[in-house]
Design a protein around this motif. Structure first.
Motif, short mmCIF file in Angstrom:
data_model
loop_
_atom_site.label_atom_id
_atom_site.label_comp_id
_atom_site.label_asym_id
_atom_site.label_seq_id
_atom_site.Cartn_x
_atom_site.Cartn_y
_atom_site.Cartn_z
N SER A 98 0.89 -1.22 -0.12
CA SER A 98 0.08 -0.17 -0.07
C SER A 98 0.95 1.13 -0.02
N ASP A 99 2.09 1.17 0.26
CA ASP A 99 3.04 2.51 0.20
C ASP A 99 3.31 2.93 -1.02
N GLY A 100 3.08 2.03 -2.13
CA GLY A 100 3.24 2.60 -3.55
C GLY A 100 4.60 2.36 -3.93
N LEU A 101 5.62 1.95 -3.19
CA LEU A 101 7.05 1.79 -3.65
C LEU A 101 6.89 0.79 -4.66
N GLY A 102 7.73 1.12 -5.66
CA GLY A 102 8.04 0.41 -6.99
C GLY A 102 8.99 -0.42 -6.93
N ARG A 103 9.03 -1.40 -8.02
CA ARG A 103 9.89 -2.40 -8.17
C ARG A 103 11.44 -2.05 -7.89
N ASP A 104 11.96 -0.91 -8.35
CA ASP A 104 13.29 -0.54 -8.32
C ASP A 104 13.59 -0.14 -6.93
N GLU A 105 12.81 0.47 -6.24
CA GLU A 105 13.00 0.66 -4.78
C GLU A 105 12.92 -0.54 -4.06
N VAL A 106 12.05 -1.35 -4.12
CA VAL A 106 11.93 -2.39 -3.39
C VAL A 106 12.93 -3.28 -3.38
N PHE A 107 13.45 -3.48 -4.73
CA PHE A 107 14.69 -4.47 -4.93
C PHE A 107 15.99 -3.82 -4.47
N ALA A 108 16.34 -2.55 -4.48
CA ALA A 108 17.43 -1.59 -4.07
C ALA A 108 17.32 -1.90 -2.78
N ARG A 109 16.39 -1.79 -1.83
CA ARG A 109 16.16 -2.12 -0.24
C ARG A 109 16.60 -3.53 0.03
N TRP A 110 15.99 -4.34 -0.79
CA TRP A 110 16.29 -5.72 -0.67
C TRP A 110 17.73 -6.25 -0.52
N ARG A 111 18.31 -5.70 -1.87
CA ARG A 111 19.92 -5.84 -2.20
C ARG A 111 20.68 -5.35 -1.23
N ALA A 112 20.24 -4.05 -0.75
CA ALA A 112 21.10 -3.38 0.55
C ALA A 112 21.09 -4.24 1.59
N GLU A 113 19.80 -4.76 2.01
CA GLU A 113 19.77 -5.69 3.14
C GLU A 113 20.58 -7.16 2.91
N THR A 114 20.65 -7.65 1.74
CA THR A 114 21.42 -8.89 1.68
C THR A 114 22.89 -8.35 1.57
N ASP A 115 23.32 -7.32 0.99
CA ASP A 115 24.41 -6.80 1.04
C ASP A 115 25.43 -6.55 2.67
N ASN A 116 24.31 -5.96 3.43
CA ASN A 116 24.55 -5.70 4.73
C ASN A 116 24.60 -6.97 5.53
N SER A 117 23.85 -7.99 5.35
CA SER A 117 23.61 -9.14 5.96
C SER A 117 25.19 -10.00 5.72
N ARG A 118 25.69 -9.74 4.51
CA ARG A 118 27.02 -10.37 4.07
C ARG A 118 28.23 -9.76 5.04
N ARG A 119 28.12 -8.57 5.09
CA ARG A 119 29.07 -7.76 5.95
C ARG A 119 29.04 -7.94 7.25
#
Length: 176
Positions: A98-119
């Protein structure tokens, strides 16, 4: 059956490498299930009455990554990736679009979290622990990185099964 390019886990590896590669394999499986779809297709619900979508699954896994690697392992009180209280009392786990975030923003946040998890994990041993706080679940207390890795592999694998079914419903593509 359609196949997607992903890193293939080695048939022989030490425990740590095996856990890390299998987790990355599951992460990339989710990304593959979303590949080549429009914004509308990523937002298409599975089947009534379920509101589960591929984009919602990606959002959810960003929240799961943050929860286990930042909140539990590090003890960081980081707020949810997509809003809500840090104690997760007013979040739906990320599924809601419902917040209207699009694919690019959602995937960028997910990738940022996976990168952070690896670190976060890079400097820790499999026996290093975080603290699972008391909550509605049946367990709490110390939890080691090994357990978190296994849980994350299971969490992705379960949701990748959902993604398989949603993707097939959206455009008929099956397989990985």
């Amino acid at each position: 059956m359609t196949t997607f390019d992903r890193p293939v886990p080695p048939l022989t590896a030490d425990e740590r490498t095996g856990l890390e590669v299998w987790l990355d394999f599951q992460r990339e499986t989710l990304a593959a299930k979303c590949r080549d779809l429009t914004e509308e297709q990523l937002r298409e619900a599975a089947v009534p009455p379920s509101a589960m979508t591929l984009l919602g699954l990606v959002r959810h896994m960003a929240e799961v990554e943050r929860n286990w690697f930042r909140r539990v392992l590090l003890g960081d009180g980081a707020p949810p990736v997509f809003g809500g209280a840090a104690d997760l009392s007013d979040t739906d786990g990320g599924f809601d679009l419902s917040d209207g975030l699009g694919r690019d923003e959602v995937f960028a946040r997910w990738r940022a979290e996976t990168d952070n998890s690896r670190r976060v994990c890079a400097g820790r041993g499999l026996e290093d622990t975080g603290l699972l706080p008391p909550g509605p679940g049946p367990v709490d207390g110390p939890v080691n990185l090994r357990w978190i890795y296994v849980h994350m592999i299971e969490e992705y694998a379960r949701h990748n099964g959902h993604a398989d079914l949603i993707r097939e419903r959206v455009d008929g593509v099956t397989g990985v």
